[in-house]
Write a protein that holds these residues in place. Structure first.
Motif, PDB file in Angstrom:
ATOM      1  N   MET A   1       0.862  -1.410  -0.061  1.00 56.77           N
ATOM      2  CA  MET A   1       0.077  -0.078  -0.106  1.00 56.77           C
ATOM      3  C   MET A   1       1.035   1.341   0.213  1.00 56.77           C
ATOM      4  SD  MET A   1      -2.982   1.267   2.829  1.00 56.77           S
ATOM      5  CE  MET A   1      -1.780   1.181   4.188  1.00 56.77           C
ATOM      6  N   ARG A   2       0.812   2.225  -0.923  1.00 57.77           N
ATOM      7  CA  ARG A   2       1.479   3.217  -1.035  1.00 57.77           C
ATOM      8  C   ARG A   2       0.744   4.498  -0.518  1.00 57.77           C
ATOM      9  NH1 ARG A   2       2.162   1.245  -6.296  1.00 57.77           N
ATOM     10  NH2 ARG A   2       0.456   2.388  -6.904  1.00 57.77           N
ATOM     11  N   PHE A   3       1.568   5.215   0.338  1.00 62.61           N
ATOM     12  CA  PHE A   3       1.023   6.474   0.922  1.00 62.61           C
ATOM     13  C   PHE A   3       1.343   7.647   0.043  1.00 62.61           C
ATOM     14  CE2 PHE A   3       0.923  10.336   3.402  1.00 62.61           C
ATOM     15  CZ  PHE A   3       0.168  10.098   4.462  1.00 62.61           C
ATOM     16  N   VAL A   4       0.357   8.268  -0.467  1.00 69.49           N
ATOM     17  CA  VAL A   4       0.507   9.345  -1.509  1.00 69.49           C
ATOM     18  C   VAL A   4       0.265  10.550  -1.071  1.00 69.49           C
ATOM     19  CG1 VAL A   4       0.221  10.092  -3.826  1.00 69.49           C
ATOM     20  CG2 VAL A   4      -0.046   7.697  -3.439  1.00 69.49           C
ATOM     21  N   LEU A   5       1.039  11.630  -0.907  1.00 69.35           N
ATOM     22  CA  LEU A   5       0.793  12.963  -0.555  1.00 69.35           C
ATOM     23  C   LEU A   5       0.678  13.732  -1.878  1.00 69.35           C
ATOM     24  CD1 LEU A   5       0.993  15.084   1.694  1.00 69.35           C
ATOM     25  CD2 LEU A   5       3.476  15.417   1.019  1.00 69.35           C
ATOM     26  N   ALA A   6      -0.668  14.304  -1.907  1.00 69.81           N
ATOM     27  CA  ALA A   6      -1.029  15.076  -2.984  1.00 69.81           C
ATOM     28  C   ALA A   6      -0.998  16.586  -2.827  1.00 69.81           C
ATOM     29  CB  ALA A   6      -2.553  15.139  -2.976  1.00 69.81           C
ATOM     30  N   SER A   7       0.588  16.699  -2.753  1.00 72.51           N
ATOM     31  CA  SER A   7       1.088  18.572  -2.295  1.00 72.51           C
ATOM     32  C   SER A   7       2.371  18.324  -2.753  1.00 72.51           C
ATOM     33  CB  SER A   7       1.010  18.545  -0.859  1.00 72.51           C
ATOM     34  OG  SER A   7       1.477  19.680  -0.428  1.00 72.51           O
ATOM     35  N   GLN A   8       3.107  19.417  -2.953  1.00 72.00           N
ATOM     36  CA  GLN A   8       4.348  19.702  -3.311  1.00 72.00           C
ATOM     37  C   GLN A   8       4.858  20.445  -2.059  1.00 72.00           C
ATOM     38  OE1 GLN A   8       4.551  22.620  -6.773  1.00 72.00           O
ATOM     39  NE2 GLN A   8       3.402  24.222  -5.761  1.00 72.00           N
ATOM     40  N   SER A   9       4.325  20.641  -1.150  1.00 75.87           N
ATOM     41  CA  SER A   9       4.797  21.304   0.177  1.00 75.87           C
ATOM     42  C   SER A   9       5.858  20.666   0.755  1.00 75.87           C
ATOM     43  CB  SER A   9       3.805  21.481   1.301  1.00 75.87           C
ATOM     44  OG  SER A   9       4.316  21.898   2.271  1.00 75.87           O
ATOM     45  N   PRO A  10       7.176  21.212   0.607  1.00 67.96           N
ATOM     46  CA  PRO A  10       8.222  20.283   1.486  1.00 67.96           C
ATOM     47  C   PRO A  10       8.200  20.475   2.855  1.00 67.96           C
ATOM     48  CG  PRO A  10       8.913  22.815   0.513  1.00 67.96           C
ATOM     49  CD  PRO A  10       7.504  22.518   0.065  1.00 67.96           C
ATOM     50  N   ALA A  11       7.435  21.309   3.526  1.00 66.63           N
ATOM     51  CA  ALA A  11       7.252  21.199   5.062  1.00 66.63           C
ATOM     52  C   ALA A  11       6.172  20.095   5.253  1.00 66.63           C
ATOM     53  CB  ALA A  11       6.401  22.485   5.461  1.00 66.63           C
ATOM     54  N   ARG A  12       5.155  19.649   4.594  1.00 71.13           N
ATOM     55  CA  ARG A  12       4.481  18.529   4.758  1.00 71.13           C
ATOM     56  C   ARG A  12       5.083  16.985   4.488  1.00 71.13           C
ATOM     57  NH1 ARG A  12       0.130  21.536   1.622  1.00 71.13           N
ATOM     58  NH2 ARG A  12      -1.345  22.638   3.307  1.00 71.13           N
ATOM     59  N   LEU A  13       6.175  17.310   3.715  1.00 73.83           N
ATOM     60  CA  LEU A  13       6.955  16.119   3.362  1.00 73.83           C
ATOM     61  C   LEU A  13       8.065  15.730   4.547  1.00 73.83           C
ATOM     62  CD1 LEU A  13       7.934  13.807   1.508  1.00 73.83           C
ATOM     63  CD2 LEU A  13       9.298  15.617   0.363  1.00 73.83           C
ATOM     64  N   ALA A  14       8.329  16.940   5.122  1.00 75.63           N
ATOM     65  CA  ALA A  14       9.478  16.850   6.184  1.00 75.63           C
ATOM     66  C   ALA A  14       8.356  16.494   7.427  1.00 75.63           C
ATOM     67  CB  ALA A  14       9.983  18.210   6.445  1.00 75.63           C
ATOM     68  N   VAL A  15       7.708  16.881   7.565  1.00 78.52           N
ATOM     69  CA  VAL A  15       6.713  16.356   8.818  1.00 78.52           C
ATOM     70  C   VAL A  15       6.424  14.862   8.836  1.00 78.52           C
ATOM     71  CG1 VAL A  15       4.286  16.428   9.904  1.00 78.52           C
ATOM     72  CG2 VAL A  15       5.674  18.516   9.354  1.00 78.52           C
ATOM     73  N   LEU A  16       6.120  14.298   7.735  1.00 80.14           N
ATOM     74  CA  LEU A  16       5.552  12.687   7.260  1.00 80.14           C
ATOM     75  C   LEU A  16       6.808  12.067   7.451  1.00 80.14           C
ATOM     76  CD1 LEU A  16       3.158  12.927   4.362  1.00 80.14           C
ATOM     77  CD2 LEU A  16       2.732  12.420   6.698  1.00 80.14           C
ATOM     78  N   ARG A  17       8.055  12.669   6.984  1.00 80.57           N
ATOM     79  CA  ARG A  17       9.214  11.759   6.822  1.00 80.57           C
ATOM     80  C   ARG A  17       9.873  11.568   8.522  1.00 80.57           C
ATOM     81  NH1 ARG A  17      12.528  14.213   1.881  1.00 80.57           N
ATOM     82  NH2 ARG A  17      11.906  12.503   0.182  1.00 80.57           N
ATOM     83  N   ALA A  18       9.815  12.789   9.163  1.00 80.77           N
ATOM     84  CA  ALA A  18      10.090  12.829  10.586  1.00 80.77           C
ATOM     85  C   ALA A  18       9.240  11.757  11.397  1.00 80.77           C
ATOM     86  CB  ALA A  18       9.878  14.298  11.145  1.00 80.77           C
ATOM     87  N   ALA A  19       8.047  11.560  10.914  1.00 84.49           N
ATOM     88  CA  ALA A  19       7.302  10.651  11.426  1.00 84.49           C
ATOM     89  C   ALA A  19       7.236   9.245  10.990  1.00 84.49           C
ATOM     90  CB  ALA A  19       5.557  11.407  11.503  1.00 84.49           C
ATOM     91  N   GLY A  20       8.301   8.914  10.220  1.00 84.19           N
ATOM     92  CA  GLY A  20       8.197   7.639   9.743  1.00 84.19           C
ATOM     93  C   GLY A  20       7.719   7.005   8.569  1.00 84.19           C
ATOM     94  N   VAL A  21       7.140   8.151   7.821  1.00 82.30           N
ATOM     95  CA  VAL A  21       6.423   7.661   6.579  1.00 82.30           C
ATOM     96  C   VAL A  21       7.392   8.332   5.499  1.00 82.30           C
ATOM     97  CG1 VAL A  21       4.550   8.090   5.169  1.00 82.30           C
ATOM     98  CG2 VAL A  21       4.471   7.880   7.705  1.00 82.30           C
ATOM     99  N   GLU A  22       7.448   7.785   4.205  1.00 88.38           N
ATOM    100  CA  GLU A  22       8.261   7.924   3.290  1.00 88.38           C
ATOM    101  C   GLU A  22       7.091   7.978   1.777  1.00 88.38           C
ATOM    102  OE1 GLU A  22      10.537  10.068   0.817  1.00 88.38           O
ATOM    103  OE2 GLU A  22      11.542   9.188   2.972  1.00 88.38           O
ATOM    104  N   PRO A  23       6.500   9.143   1.792  1.00 91.57           N
ATOM    105  CA  PRO A  23       5.409   9.325   0.904  1.00 91.57           C
ATOM    106  C   PRO A  23       5.882   9.318  -0.619  1.00 91.57           C
ATOM    107  CG  PRO A  23       5.613  11.363   1.839  1.00 91.57           C
ATOM    108  CD  PRO A  23       6.566  10.299   2.559  1.00 91.57           C
TER     109      PRO A  23
END
Length: 202
Positions: A1-23
Motif C-alpha cells: 500500500m502506497r502512501f501518496v501525498l497530494a502536495s508539493q509542500s516540502p514542509a508537509r513532506l518533512a513532517v511525514l518523513r520525521a514521523a516515519g513515513v516516506e510518501p
C-alpha cells in the motif's frame, strides 16, 4: 500500500518523513482559486476541506493501485474574520504582517484521505484542524529581511512555524504539525476511519 501525498509542500513532506513515513509525492495541479470561487458562501472550514478533497480526488483519479491519498490545504483566519492563503507578492505579505503583528489568528488545515484498491475508491474521510497562532512584532528591518528571503510569499498566512517565520511567532495553542501543514493526530484519525492503522504506513 502506497502512501501518496497530494502536495508539493516540502514542509508537509518533512513532517511525514520525521514521523516515519516516506510518501510518494504527486502534485494535483488543481486551480484552487477556481474551486474557491465556485463555492457559495463557504465557511472557512468548508473552504479548506473542499480544497484538500479536490487535491486528493485529482490524484486518485489517475491511480490504478493500492494507495492511500492524502490532500491538505491551509489558510489563516485572522482576528478580523478574513481568510488568507498564500500572499504571492512581497507587497501583499508586507501588508498582512503589518496587520497581524501583535495579534493572533487561527491556522486552518483541511485534510482529505482517500483509500484506493486497484485504483477504485473504497473509503474517504475528511476533516480540519484549527490552531491558534500568536504573532510577535518584528521590527521594520526584521520584516523587510524576512520578506527578502521569499519564504513568506508561498505559504498560508505569510508565515512558517518551522522556518524563518518561527522567529516571529510568540506561541501557538494546538497542534504544531497542523500549523506546519499536515496534522499528524488528525491524519491518524482519518486513516483509521478508512481502515488503515498508522503503523501500517511506517
Amino acid at each position: 500500500m502506497r502512501f501518496v501525498l497530494a502536495s508539493q509542500s516540502p514542509a508537509r513532506l518533512a513532517v511525514l518523513r520525521a514521523a516515519g513515513v516516506e510518501p510518494v509525492v504527486r502534485v494535483s495541479g488543481v486551480d484552487e482559486d477556481a474551486i474557491a470561487a465556485s463555492l457559495v458562501d463557504p465557511t472557512p472550514d468548508d473552504l479548506v476541506t473542499t480544497l484538500a478533497l479536490a487535491k486528493a480526488e485529482a490524484i486518485a483519479s489517475g491511480s490504478s493501485g493500492d494507495e492511500v491519498v492524502v490532500g491538505c490545504d491551509s489558510m489563516l483566519l485572522t482576528s478580523d474574520g478574513e481568510v488568507h492563503g498564500k500572499p504571492g507578492t512581497v507587497d501583499v505579505a508586507r501588508e498582512r504582517w503589518k496587520r497581524m503583528a501583535g495579534t493572533s489568528g487561527t491556522l486552518l488545515t483541511g485534510h482529505a484521505v482517500l483509500r484506493l484498491r486497484d485504483g477504485a475508491e473504497v473509503g474517504r474521510a475528511v476533516g480540519h484542524e484549527a490552531t491558534l497562532v500568536r504573532f510577535g512584532r518584528p521590527t521594520e528591518d526584521e520584516l523587510e529581511a524576512y520578506l527578502a528571503t521569499g519564504e513568506p510569499l508561498n505559504v498560508a498566512g505569510a508565515f512558517t512555524l518551522d522556518g524563518l517565520g518561527g522567529w516571529f511567532v510568540d506561541g501557538i495553542d494546538g497542534d504544531p504539525s497542523s500549523v506546519i501543514g499536515i496534522s499528524l493526530p488528525l491524519t491518524r484519525r482519518l486513516l483509521r476511519r478508512v481502515g488503515v492503522a498508522v503503523s501500517d504506513i511506517w
